[in-house]
Design a protein around this motif. Structure first.
Motif, PDB file in Angstrom:
ATOM      1  N   ARG A 180       0.671  -1.227   0.021  1.00 51.52           N
ATOM      2  CA  ARG A 180      -0.073   0.185   0.011  1.00 51.52           C
ATOM      3  C   ARG A 180       0.862   1.320  -0.137  1.00 51.52           C
ATOM      4  O   ARG A 180       1.827   1.242   0.615  1.00 51.52           O
ATOM      5  CB  ARG A 180      -0.874  -0.087   1.091  1.00 51.52           C
ATOM      6  N   TYR A 181       0.385   2.143  -0.885  1.00 48.37           N
ATOM      7  CA  TYR A 181       0.990   3.749  -0.590  1.00 48.37           C
ATOM      8  C   TYR A 181       0.845   4.609   0.532  1.00 48.37           C
ATOM      9  O   TYR A 181      -0.573   4.830   0.460  1.00 48.37           O
ATOM     10  CB  TYR A 181       0.908   4.190  -2.139  1.00 48.37           C
ATOM     11  N   LYS A 182       1.471   4.764   1.408  1.00 54.05           N
ATOM     12  CA  LYS A 182       1.167   5.661   2.362  1.00 54.05           C
ATOM     13  C   LYS A 182      -0.198   5.272   3.373  1.00 54.05           C
ATOM     14  O   LYS A 182      -1.023   6.125   3.465  1.00 54.05           O
ATOM     15  CB  LYS A 182       1.178   7.000   2.079  1.00 54.05           C
ATOM     16  N   ASN A 183      -0.082   4.100   3.669  1.00 50.50           N
ATOM     17  CA  ASN A 183      -1.107   3.487   4.382  1.00 50.50           C
ATOM     18  C   ASN A 183      -0.681   3.117   5.768  1.00 50.50           C
ATOM     19  O   ASN A 183      -0.031   1.867   5.712  1.00 50.50           O
ATOM     20  CB  ASN A 183      -1.941   2.728   4.017  1.00 50.50           C
ATOM     21  N   SER A 184      -0.576   3.839   6.886  1.00 51.73           N
ATOM     22  CA  SER A 184       0.090   3.222   8.316  1.00 51.73           C
ATOM     23  C   SER A 184      -0.632   2.118   8.765  1.00 51.73           C
ATOM     24  O   SER A 184      -0.032   1.653   9.676  1.00 51.73           O
ATOM     25  CB  SER A 184       0.268   4.455   9.061  1.00 51.73           C
ATOM     26  N   LYS A 185      -1.911   1.919   8.475  1.00 46.36           N
ATOM     27  CA  LYS A 185      -2.927   0.877   9.246  1.00 46.36           C
ATOM     28  C   LYS A 185      -2.367  -0.369   8.579  1.00 46.36           C
ATOM     29  O   LYS A 185      -2.568  -1.368   9.552  1.00 46.36           O
ATOM     30  CB  LYS A 185      -4.242   1.063   8.736  1.00 46.36           C
ATOM     31  N   ARG A 186      -2.063  -0.850   7.407  1.00 47.11           N
ATOM     32  CA  ARG A 186      -2.011  -2.205   7.003  1.00 47.11           C
ATOM     33  C   ARG A 186      -0.742  -1.758   5.637  1.00 47.11           C
ATOM     34  O   ARG A 186      -1.056  -1.168   4.793  1.00 47.11           O
ATOM     35  CB  ARG A 186      -2.908  -2.924   6.546  1.00 47.11           C
ATOM     36  N   GLN A 187       0.266  -2.279   6.070  1.00 44.49           N
ATOM     37  CA  GLN A 187       1.520  -2.146   4.760  1.00 44.49           C
ATOM     38  C   GLN A 187       1.046  -2.958   3.418  1.00 44.49           C
ATOM     39  O   GLN A 187       1.464  -2.318   2.372  1.00 44.49           O
ATOM     40  CB  GLN A 187       2.692  -2.604   5.234  1.00 44.49           C
ATOM     41  N   TYR A 188       0.488  -3.910   3.620  1.00 40.63           N
ATOM     42  CA  TYR A 188       0.368  -4.669   2.316  1.00 40.63           C
ATOM     43  C   TYR A 188      -1.127  -4.873   1.909  1.00 40.63           C
ATOM     44  O   TYR A 188      -2.033  -4.389   2.627  1.00 40.63           O
ATOM     45  CB  TYR A 188       0.790  -6.214   2.460  1.00 40.63           C
ATOM     46  N   LEU A 189      -1.160  -5.050   0.553  1.00 40.16           N
ATOM     47  CA  LEU A 189      -2.578  -5.255  -0.082  1.00 40.16           C
ATOM     48  C   LEU A 189      -2.588  -6.512  -0.816  1.00 40.16           C
ATOM     49  O   LEU A 189      -1.718  -7.049  -1.623  1.00 40.16           O
ATOM     50  CB  LEU A 189      -2.836  -4.115  -1.010  1.00 40.16           C
ATOM     51  N   LEU A 190      -3.638  -7.433  -0.642  1.00 38.42           N
ATOM     52  CA  LEU A 190      -3.824  -8.440  -1.391  1.00 38.42           C
ATOM     53  C   LEU A 190      -4.508  -8.454  -2.661  1.00 38.42           C
ATOM     54  O   LEU A 190      -5.546  -7.706  -2.594  1.00 38.42           O
ATOM     55  CB  LEU A 190      -4.698  -9.682  -0.555  1.00 38.42           C
ATOM     56  N   VAL A 191      -3.956  -8.575  -3.624  1.00 37.95           N
ATOM     57  CA  VAL A 191      -4.176  -8.375  -4.972  1.00 37.95           C
ATOM     58  C   VAL A 191      -4.520  -9.693  -5.922  1.00 37.95           C
ATOM     59  O   VAL A 191      -3.947 -10.413  -5.895  1.00 37.95           O
ATOM     60  CB  VAL A 191      -3.160  -7.510  -5.893  1.00 37.95           C
ATOM     61  N   ASN A 192      -6.020  -9.787  -6.081  1.00 37.90           N
ATOM     62  CA  ASN A 192      -6.250 -11.105  -6.881  1.00 37.90           C
ATOM     63  C   ASN A 192      -6.409 -10.960  -8.261  1.00 37.90           C
ATOM     64  O   ASN A 192      -6.996  -9.865  -8.756  1.00 37.90           O
ATOM     65  CB  ASN A 192      -8.191 -11.328  -6.270  1.00 37.90           C
ATOM     66  N   PRO A 193      -5.546 -11.346  -8.981  1.00 41.30           N
ATOM     67  CA  PRO A 193      -5.462 -11.187 -10.380  1.00 41.30           C
ATOM     68  C   PRO A 193      -6.400 -11.296 -11.332  1.00 41.30           C
ATOM     69  O   PRO A 193      -6.809 -10.981 -12.638  1.00 41.30           O
ATOM     70  CB  PRO A 193      -4.088 -11.903 -11.106  1.00 41.30           C
ATOM     71  N   LEU A 194      -7.456 -12.599 -10.670  1.00 40.76           N
ATOM     72  CA  LEU A 194      -8.572 -12.682 -11.351  1.00 40.76           C
ATOM     73  C   LEU A 194     -10.002 -12.208 -11.276  1.00 40.76           C
ATOM     74  O   LEU A 194     -10.823 -12.271 -11.751  1.00 40.76           O
ATOM     75  CB  LEU A 194      -8.697 -14.172 -11.129  1.00 40.76           C
ATOM     76  N   GLN A 195      -9.850 -10.919 -10.353  1.00 40.83           N
ATOM     77  CA  GLN A 195     -11.004 -10.197  -9.742  1.00 40.83           C
ATOM     78  C   GLN A 195     -11.574  -9.332 -10.854  1.00 40.83           C
ATOM     79  O   GLN A 195     -12.549  -9.062 -10.750  1.00 40.83           O
ATOM     80  CB  GLN A 195     -10.469  -9.499  -8.652  1.00 40.83           C
ATOM     81  N   GLY A 196     -10.724  -8.806 -11.718  1.00 47.64           N
ATOM     82  CA  GLY A 196     -11.039  -7.559 -12.469  1.00 47.64           C
ATOM     83  C   GLY A 196     -11.089  -6.277 -11.796  1.00 47.64           C
ATOM     84  O   GLY A 196     -12.082  -5.607 -12.050  1.00 47.64           O
TER      85      GLY A 196
END
Length: 370
Positions: A15-31
């Motif tokens: 995540r860019y400049k999010n102090s609450k949670r650093q990572y983001l789970l990205v689903n490549p099939l989700q559209g």
């Protein structure tokens, strides 16, 4: 029924400049964040719907979480009875805001959410279970927040089964126990550990802010679609899919060229109309992908296997004061933007979008909206 693996449905971004949670789970099939075949996206969503339907086939109330699970929720609802009522949460403002119940998605970049509550008691009477759909459940806090808020206003919910349906489930045993205490059952496609992801060593940079174009190019066109049904206020899922398909057929008549490469892009919470349109174009032989703009600020990186390698800042079609993003663009013969926003010709949000697509170039752009 297809079985999905972690590698198929999970990429980890920072995540860019999010102090609450650093990572983001990205689903490549989700559209959502990344372009994907609309047929592939729908297949995954339908598989989750089939899993839910197998055990809760007599359920008739489905709630999808904004913004990433609005399409997933609708597709899950379509796998239940034709009488199923679909309702999505929202971050948008309405004149009838006093009819909404507010809750928080604590780790989000935009934590305030709400759910339209008018007629909710009647919907509860008609269903054996309430299905809540998200792309992933990590702690269950957001779900518990909304369930507890709803139970305060609608005590009858305490007598119903509640289902937490998701592509990915990362709930710990302790958090699953908390959900069971609220009569909540989990259905999912992939189960993961609740361990956090360490992305602190990933070198990222900000999505680019582009200089908006001054004049609209000639290869831009606009068409009006029917958005009389609004899932933020609740819809019959059968009627909603029918409307999406009718709109898709309007757009299909505007796309020409054998083996044309096509991107069908949704906007923020409005994802399903783009995915349905993409599927119909794909069936007609066009090389089609779909994804959507998003409020999620994701760090860009060129490191090996990192999923988000390009990103642009664009104004929201719903509110020109709001920042949104587009990731991983490419050249397309035809770009179709489908939105239920009431955008106007030549406004700054439209020129922002055109500027982003101009980086790689395009054959033509079709803006399809209200």
């Amino acid at each position: 029924m297809k079985n999905y693996t972690v590698d198929e449905v999970l990429k980890v971004a920072r995540r860019y400049k999010n102090s609450k949670r650093q990572y983001l789970l990205v689903n490549p099939l989700q559209g959502k964040h990344l372009p994907v075949s609309p047929t592939v996206a729908l297949e995954m969503m339908k598989t989750l719907g089939q899993k839910v339907s197998a055990d809760f086939f007599d359920s008739s109330l489905v709630i999808g979480f904004a913004e990433t699970a609005t399409a997933i929720g609708a597709v899950v609802a379509s796998e239940l009875s034709e009488e199923t009522f679909y309702l999505q949460t929202t971050r948008e403002n309405f004149s009838a805001d006093n009819n909404f119940i507010e809750f928080f998605e604590e780790h989000s970049h935009a934590p305030e959410q709400k759910l339209f509550a008018e007629g909710f008691a009647l919907r509860l009477e008609k269903t054996s279970a309430v299905i809540f759909v998200d792309d992933e459940f990590s702690t269950g806090k957001t779900l518990l927040n909304i369930v507890r808020s709803l139970k305060e206003k609608f005590p009858a919910l305490a007598e119903k089964k509640i289902v937490a349906a998701s592509i990915i489930n990362r709930l710990s045993a302790e958090n699953e126990s908390k959900l069971r205490d609220e009569n909540i059952f989990c259905k999912y496609l992939v189960k993961l550990s609740d361990a956090d992801f360490n992305v602190s060593d990933t070198e990222i940079f900000a999505p680019k802010v582009l200089t908006p174009i001054k004049n609209l190019p000639e290869n831009i066109s606009f068409c009006k679609l029917n958005f009389s049904l609004n899932p933020r206020l609740g819809v019959s899922i059968k009627k909603y899919f029918k409307q999406c398909e009718e709109n898709a057929n309007v757009i299909k008549n505007l796309v020409e060229g054998e083996n044309n490469s096509v991107l069908v892009m949704g906007t923020e919470e409005c994802m399903l109309p783009a995915i349905i349109t993409g599927k119909i174009l794909e069936q007609c032989g066009f090389k089609t992908v779909t994804h959507s703009t998003t409020r999620s600020p994701i760090g860009i990186s060129l490191e090996k296997n990192y999923p988000v390698r390009e990103g642009y800042v664009v104004k929201s079609l719903y509110d020109s004061e709001r920042t949104t993003y587009i990731y991983n663009l490419n050249y397309y013969d035809t770009v179709i933007i489908i939105s239920d926003a009431e955008f106007q010709y030549k406004n700054s949000s439209i020129t922002d979008l055109i500027s982003a697509f101009s980086v790689h170039g395009f054959g033509k752009i079709i803006f399809a909206g209200r």
